[in-house]
Design a protein around this motif. Sequence first.
Motif, short mmCIF file in Angstrom:
data_model
loop_
_atom_site.label_atom_id
_atom_site.label_comp_id
_atom_site.label_asym_id
_atom_site.label_seq_id
_atom_site.Cartn_x
_atom_site.Cartn_y
_atom_site.Cartn_z
N ILE A 36 0.83 -1.20 0.00
CA ILE A 36 0.00 0.00 0.00
C ILE A 36 0.87 1.25 0.00
CG2 ILE A 36 -1.61 1.37 1.41
CD1 ILE A 36 -2.99 -1.25 2.14
N LEU A 37 1.93 1.24 0.79
CA LEU A 37 2.86 2.38 0.78
C LEU A 37 3.52 2.53 -0.59
CD1 LEU A 37 4.58 1.98 4.28
CD2 LEU A 37 2.85 3.66 3.60
N GLY A 38 3.84 1.39 -1.22
CA GLY A 38 4.43 1.43 -2.55
C GLY A 38 3.47 1.99 -3.58
N TYR A 39 2.20 1.57 -3.51
CA TYR A 39 1.20 2.08 -4.44
C TYR A 39 0.94 3.57 -4.20
CZ TYR A 39 0.11 -2.66 -5.98
OH TYR A 39 0.19 -3.92 -6.51
N THR A 40 1.01 4.00 -2.93
CA THR A 40 0.85 5.42 -2.63
C THR A 40 1.94 6.23 -3.32
OG1 THR A 40 -0.11 4.89 -0.46
CG2 THR A 40 0.72 7.13 -0.78
N PHE A 41 3.17 5.75 -3.23
CA PHE A 41 4.28 6.40 -3.93
C PHE A 41 4.03 6.41 -5.44
CE2 PHE A 41 8.30 5.94 -6.24
CZ PHE A 41 8.96 7.09 -5.84
N ALA A 42 3.50 5.30 -5.95
CA ALA A 42 3.23 5.20 -7.39
C ALA A 42 2.18 6.21 -7.84
CB ALA A 42 2.79 3.78 -7.75
N ILE A 43 1.13 6.39 -7.03
CA ILE A 43 0.08 7.35 -7.38
C ILE A 43 0.66 8.76 -7.50
CG2 ILE A 43 -2.04 8.47 -6.57
CD1 ILE A 43 -2.77 5.80 -5.24
N ILE A 44 1.52 9.12 -6.55
CA ILE A 44 2.13 10.45 -6.60
C ILE A 44 3.02 10.58 -7.84
CG2 ILE A 44 3.72 12.00 -5.39
CD1 ILE A 44 2.64 10.75 -2.77
N SER A 45 3.70 9.51 -8.21
CA SER A 45 4.51 9.53 -9.43
C SER A 45 3.64 9.69 -10.67
CB SER A 45 5.33 8.24 -9.54
OG SER A 45 6.25 8.13 -8.47
N LEU A 46 2.45 9.08 -10.66
CA LEU A 46 1.54 9.20 -11.79
C LEU A 46 1.03 10.63 -11.93
CD1 LEU A 46 -0.62 5.94 -11.58
CD2 LEU A 46 1.50 6.35 -12.82
N ILE A 47 0.81 11.31 -10.80
CA ILE A 47 0.42 12.72 -10.86
C ILE A 47 1.51 13.53 -11.53
CG2 ILE A 47 -0.04 14.77 -9.45
CD1 ILE A 47 -1.44 12.95 -7.44
N ASP A 48 2.75 13.21 -11.19
CA ASP A 48 3.90 13.87 -11.82
C ASP A 48 3.91 13.59 -13.32
OD1 ASP A 48 6.31 15.21 -12.15
OD2 ASP A 48 7.50 13.43 -11.71
N VAL A 81 -0.62 24.71 -5.58
CA VAL A 81 -1.20 24.53 -4.24
C VAL A 81 -2.19 23.36 -4.24
CG1 VAL A 81 -2.73 25.56 -2.52
CG2 VAL A 81 -0.86 26.90 -3.49
N ILE A 82 -3.02 23.28 -5.27
CA ILE A 82 -4.00 22.18 -5.34
C ILE A 82 -3.28 20.83 -5.47
CG2 ILE A 82 -5.85 21.16 -6.71
CD1 ILE A 82 -6.78 23.97 -7.39
N ILE A 83 -2.26 20.77 -6.30
CA ILE A 83 -1.50 19.52 -6.46
C ILE A 83 -0.87 19.11 -5.13
CG2 ILE A 83 0.54 18.49 -7.53
CD1 ILE A 83 -0.11 20.06 -10.06
N VAL A 84 -0.29 20.07 -4.42
CA VAL A 84 0.32 19.77 -3.12
C VAL A 84 -0.72 19.24 -2.15
CG1 VAL A 84 1.42 20.78 -1.08
CG2 VAL A 84 2.24 21.38 -3.37
N ILE A 85 -1.89 19.85 -2.12
CA ILE A 85 -2.96 19.39 -1.23
C ILE A 85 -3.40 17.97 -1.58
CG2 ILE A 85 -5.37 19.76 -0.57
CD1 ILE A 85 -4.86 22.77 -0.86
N VAL A 86 -3.58 17.72 -2.88
CA VAL A 86 -3.99 16.38 -3.33
C VAL A 86 -2.94 15.33 -2.93
CG1 VAL A 86 -4.38 14.93 -5.36
CG2 VAL A 86 -5.43 17.19 -5.23
N VAL A 87 -1.66 15.65 -3.15
CA VAL A 87 -0.58 14.72 -2.81
C VAL A 87 -0.54 14.46 -1.31
CG1 VAL A 87 1.93 14.48 -2.70
CG2 VAL A 87 0.85 15.22 -4.82
N GLN A 88 -0.70 15.52 -0.51
CA GLN A 88 -0.69 15.36 0.94
C GLN A 88 -1.84 14.46 1.41
OE1 GLN A 88 1.55 16.33 3.12
NE2 GLN A 88 2.82 17.56 1.76
N LEU A 89 -3.02 14.64 0.83
CA LEU A 89 -4.17 13.81 1.20
C LEU A 89 -3.95 12.35 0.82
CD1 LEU A 89 -7.12 16.20 0.19
CD2 LEU A 89 -6.37 15.61 2.51
N ILE A 90 -3.42 12.13 -0.37
CA ILE A 90 -3.17 10.76 -0.83
C ILE A 90 -2.13 10.09 0.07
CG2 ILE A 90 -2.15 9.38 -2.70
CD1 ILE A 90 -3.42 11.38 -4.65
N GLN A 91 -1.04 10.81 0.38
CA GLN A 91 0.00 10.24 1.23
C GLN A 91 -0.52 9.95 2.63
OE1 GLN A 91 3.51 9.64 0.19
NE2 GLN A 91 3.01 8.29 1.89
#
Length: 222
Positions: A152-164, A199-209
């Motif tokens: 789950i932690l790995g997939y969380t990292f992957a989601i953030i990479s996909l946003i990038d 700012v919105i991207i940062v908020i989304v990433v923080q919530l996902i993490q």
Amino acid sequence: MSITDQVVDLMPTLLEQTGVMMWIVALSLIFGGIAGTIVGTALYVTRRGGIMQQPVVFWVLSVIVNTFRPVPFIIFIAAVQPLAREVVGSGIGNDAVVFGISIAATFGIARLVEQNLMSVDPGVIEAARAMGAGPWRIIRTVILPEALGPLILGYTFAIISLIDMSAVAGIIGGEGLGNYAVAYGYRQFDPVVTWSALVIIVIVVQLIQAFGNILARKILRR
């Protein structure tokens, strides 16, 4: 017009592009996540000492992953355009973006899965084998469940990479918040657009993490 008024005027568009970004990320995670999990699990079980040891299969899969994983995504997504035309019917647009991100995610997630499965206690696997469980049953009922928290932690990292990755979507005509920030903020010298999107991207990433951390913590405590 004040900065606040500009942000208020931009908000409907920003929210729309955020939705597009999350749609692209969600679809890419589904396709790339499933394929990456399969490839990563295959890498783990076919390596030397694995429950389905096949050195040749492991070597072939490893070479494929190592070949494509380091390719910069901006180059990769342009290179797979001809294949995207054959599969999704177009080399540009959001469908082509999802296709490109899904393939790129497959290779990255495969390594994440393989590495996280390595954390499974070999003793648990040996105990399951001693009880007569076959390889496929061990994968389903022992290996994947035991590694679920780290996965789950790995997939969380992957989601953030996909946003990038989604921020590069504009190169082939894709949409999304990252591309909106580049196209209408950076290129048109409008810092309000750029910083609002940021700012919105940062908020989304923080919530996902945060969600990923909480979910993984709950599973690891079981």
